[in-house]
Design an enzyme around this catalytic site. Structure first.
Site, PDB file in Angstrom:
ATOM      1  N   GLY A 203       0.732  -1.127   0.056  1.00  0.00           N
ATOM      2  CA  GLY A 203      -0.027   0.025  -0.032  1.00  0.00           C
ATOM      3  C   GLY A 203       0.821   1.218   0.040  1.00  0.00           C
ATOM      4  O   GLY A 203       0.397   2.018  -0.530  1.00  0.00           O
TER       5      GLY A 203
ATOM      6  N   ASP B  87      -5.540   2.447  10.463  1.00  0.00           N
ATOM      7  CA  ASP B  87      -7.040   2.280  10.826  1.00  0.00           C
ATOM      8  C   ASP B  87      -7.271   1.972  12.204  1.00  0.00           C
ATOM      9  O   ASP B  87      -7.229   2.641  13.260  1.00  0.00           O
ATOM     10  CB  ASP B  87      -7.465   1.325   9.713  1.00  0.00           C
ATOM     11  CG  ASP B  87      -9.186   1.179   9.725  1.00  0.00           C
ATOM     12  OD1 ASP B  87      -9.712   2.127   9.975  1.00  0.00           O
ATOM     13  OD2 ASP B  87      -9.452  -0.024   9.590  1.00  0.00           O
TER      14      ASP B  87
ATOM     15  N   PHE C  32     -14.256   4.895   3.282  1.00  0.00           N
ATOM     16  CA  PHE C  32     -13.311   3.867   2.570  1.00  0.00           C
ATOM     17  C   PHE C  32     -12.738   4.426   1.588  1.00  0.00           C
ATOM     18  O   PHE C  32     -13.425   4.931   0.645  1.00  0.00           O
ATOM     19  CB  PHE C  32     -14.339   2.789   2.328  1.00  0.00           C
ATOM     20  CG  PHE C  32     -13.712   1.659   1.749  1.00  0.00           C
ATOM     21  CD1 PHE C  32     -12.908   0.914   2.355  1.00  0.00           C
ATOM     22  CD2 PHE C  32     -13.708   1.402   0.490  1.00  0.00           C
ATOM     23  CE1 PHE C  32     -12.235  -0.224   1.996  1.00  0.00           C
ATOM     24  CE2 PHE C  32     -12.956   0.237  -0.274  1.00  0.00           C
ATOM     25  CZ  PHE C  32     -12.148  -0.407   0.433  1.00  0.00           C
ATOM     26  N   VAL C  33     -11.293   4.215   1.474  1.00  0.00           N
ATOM     27  CA  VAL C  33     -10.727   5.103   0.489  1.00  0.00           C
ATOM     28  C   VAL C  33      -9.826   3.989  -0.554  1.00  0.00           C
ATOM     29  O   VAL C  33      -9.493   2.785  -0.076  1.00  0.00           O
ATOM     30  CB  VAL C  33      -9.787   5.992   1.169  1.00  0.00           C
ATOM     31  CG1 VAL C  33     -10.535   7.263   1.615  1.00  0.00           C
ATOM     32  CG2 VAL C  33      -8.830   5.351   1.966  1.00  0.00           C
TER      33      VAL C  33
ATOM     34  N   ARG D 236      -4.863   0.650  -7.277  1.00  0.00           N
ATOM     35  CA  ARG D 236      -3.414   1.063  -6.605  1.00  0.00           C
ATOM     36  C   ARG D 236      -2.927   2.356  -7.452  1.00  0.00           C
ATOM     37  O   ARG D 236      -2.359   3.268  -6.834  1.00  0.00           O
ATOM     38  CB  ARG D 236      -2.482  -0.042  -6.319  1.00  0.00           C
ATOM     39  CG  ARG D 236      -2.692  -0.951  -5.283  1.00  0.00           C
ATOM     40  CD  ARG D 236      -1.827  -1.955  -5.079  1.00  0.00           C
ATOM     41  NE  ARG D 236      -1.841  -3.150  -4.405  1.00  0.00           N
ATOM     42  CZ  ARG D 236      -2.042  -3.266  -3.248  1.00  0.00           C
ATOM     43  NH1 ARG D 236      -2.086  -2.177  -2.257  1.00  0.00           N
ATOM     44  NH2 ARG D 236      -2.116  -4.342  -2.478  1.00  0.00           N
TER      45      ARG D 236
HETATM   46  P1  IMP Z   1      -4.969  -1.212  10.557  1.00  0.00           P
HETATM   47  O1  IMP Z   1      -3.831  -2.319  11.081  1.00  0.00           O
HETATM   48  O2  IMP Z   1      -6.496  -1.726  10.836  1.00  0.00           O
HETATM   49  O3  IMP Z   1      -4.478   0.089  11.012  1.00  0.00           O
HETATM   50  O4  IMP Z   1      -4.970  -1.484   8.972  1.00  0.00           O
HETATM   51  C1  IMP Z   1      -4.169  -0.806   7.999  1.00  0.00           C
HETATM   52  C2  IMP Z   1      -4.353  -1.559   6.768  1.00  0.00           C
HETATM   53  O5  IMP Z   1      -5.746  -1.743   6.366  1.00  0.00           O
HETATM   54  C3  IMP Z   1      -3.691  -0.773   5.694  1.00  0.00           C
HETATM   55  O6  IMP Z   1      -2.411  -0.623   5.595  1.00  0.00           O
HETATM   56  C4  IMP Z   1      -4.680  -1.200   4.550  1.00  0.00           C
HETATM   57  O7  IMP Z   1      -4.005  -2.097   3.783  1.00  0.00           O
HETATM   58  C5  IMP Z   1      -5.912  -1.399   5.223  1.00  0.00           C
HETATM   59  N1  IMP Z   1      -6.945  -0.638   5.221  1.00  0.00           N
HETATM   60  C6  IMP Z   1      -7.655  -0.003   6.329  1.00  0.00           C
HETATM   61  N2  IMP Z   1      -8.351   1.155   5.762  1.00  0.00           N
HETATM   62  C7  IMP Z   1      -8.364   0.816   4.398  1.00  0.00           C
HETATM   63  C8  IMP Z   1      -9.315   1.586   3.198  1.00  0.00           C
HETATM   64  O8  IMP Z   1     -10.100   2.519   3.608  1.00  0.00           O
HETATM   65  N3  IMP Z   1      -8.816   1.329   2.001  1.00  0.00           N
HETATM   66  C9  IMP Z   1      -8.307   0.375   1.571  1.00  0.00           C
HETATM   67  N4  IMP Z   1      -7.435  -0.172   2.509  1.00  0.00           N
HETATM   68  C10 IMP Z   1      -7.750  -0.078   4.065  1.00  0.00           C
HETATM   69 MG    MG Z   2      -0.541  -0.333   4.875  1.00  0.00          MG
END
Ligand code: IMP
Ligand code: MG
Length: 200
Positions: A39, A96, A145-146, A158
């Site tokens: 990402g 997130d 959501f992005v 991407r």
């Molecule tokens: P976390 O561990 O919940 O903070 O998640 C982080 C990972 O979730 C990011 O690096 C993304 O790969 C994925 N993610 C979280 N929100 C989104 C979104 O809105 N769109 C796409 N991927 C997301």
């Molecule tokens: Mg990431």
């Protein structure tokens, strides 16, 4: 419901340039940027170029999640260098719940870098489970959501040069649902006339 452009390429570039200047200011001896694949690939490439006054080294890690929101993650690809005694900034596309970053920071801290901090282009604090200091933070999301600029669904979207907000249920059911709209015809713009005005 169509997707909407949340950050156009110009707005993305402004955040990248500001974050690059902040990292540069705090790292007069240079910095090792650790991009979290896949990402953060686009972001870290632009961020490295926004740091002009000090040397930047790049390394990458790839992480898989065993189960969504479980916090149990696995390193798929580890760093190629030793970060002991180094000044390191972990670069994420989005934070997130914070579970991925917490795991990464824990891993990297155990390798005794001189400095370790985190940079994210997008932050969604409303869903945070593990709080974490984000020393470098781009744009703060509400609940959107992005997709785009590294962010994906099933590896789609991407390569969009902007960040768009869409409905997660729509892409969960049909991953390519926004392809026609966001890529549009004749490219070179933000994806066609169905995309409204851009908000920084
Ligand atoms: P976390 O561990 O919940 O903070 O998640 C982080 C990972 O979730 C990011 O690096 C993304 O790969 C994925 N993610 C979280 N929100 C989104 C979104 O809105 N769109 C796409 N991927 C997301
Ligand atoms: Mg990431």
């Amino acid at each position: 419901m169509p997707a909407t452009v949340l950050l156009d390429a110009e707005a993305v570039a402004k955040h990248v340039s500001r974050l690059g200047a902040e990292i540069e200011r705090d790292h007069p001896d240079g910095v090792l940027l650790v991009g979290v694949l896949k990402g953060a690939l686009l972001f870290v490439a632009d961020l490295a170029r926004a740091i002009r006054a000090v040397p930047v080294e790049l390394d990458f890690m790839s992480i898989s999640r065993f189960a969504p929101d479980s916090g149990r993650v696995k390193i798929l690809q580890d760093l190629s260098s030793d970060i002991g005694g180094r000044d390191v900034v972990v670069v994420e596309d989005i934070v997130d719940t914070g579970l991925t970053l917490a795991y990464l920071i824990g891993q990297l801290r155990s390798r005794a870098p001189r400095n370790l901090s985190a940079c994210t282009l997008l932050d969604r604090p409303s869903r945070r489970i593990v709080p974490h200091e984000l020393r470098y933070r781009g744009f703060v999301l509400e609940d959107e959501f992005v997709l785009g600029y590294g962010l994906h669904t099933r590896d789609l979207y991407r390569n969009l040069p902007f960040v768009a907000a869409g409905d997660p249920e729509v892409v969960a059911a049909t991953p390519a649902a926004y392809v026609e709209q966001l890529y549009g015809r004749g490219a070179g713009n933000a994806g066609g006339s169905s995309i409204g005005p851009v908000v920084a």
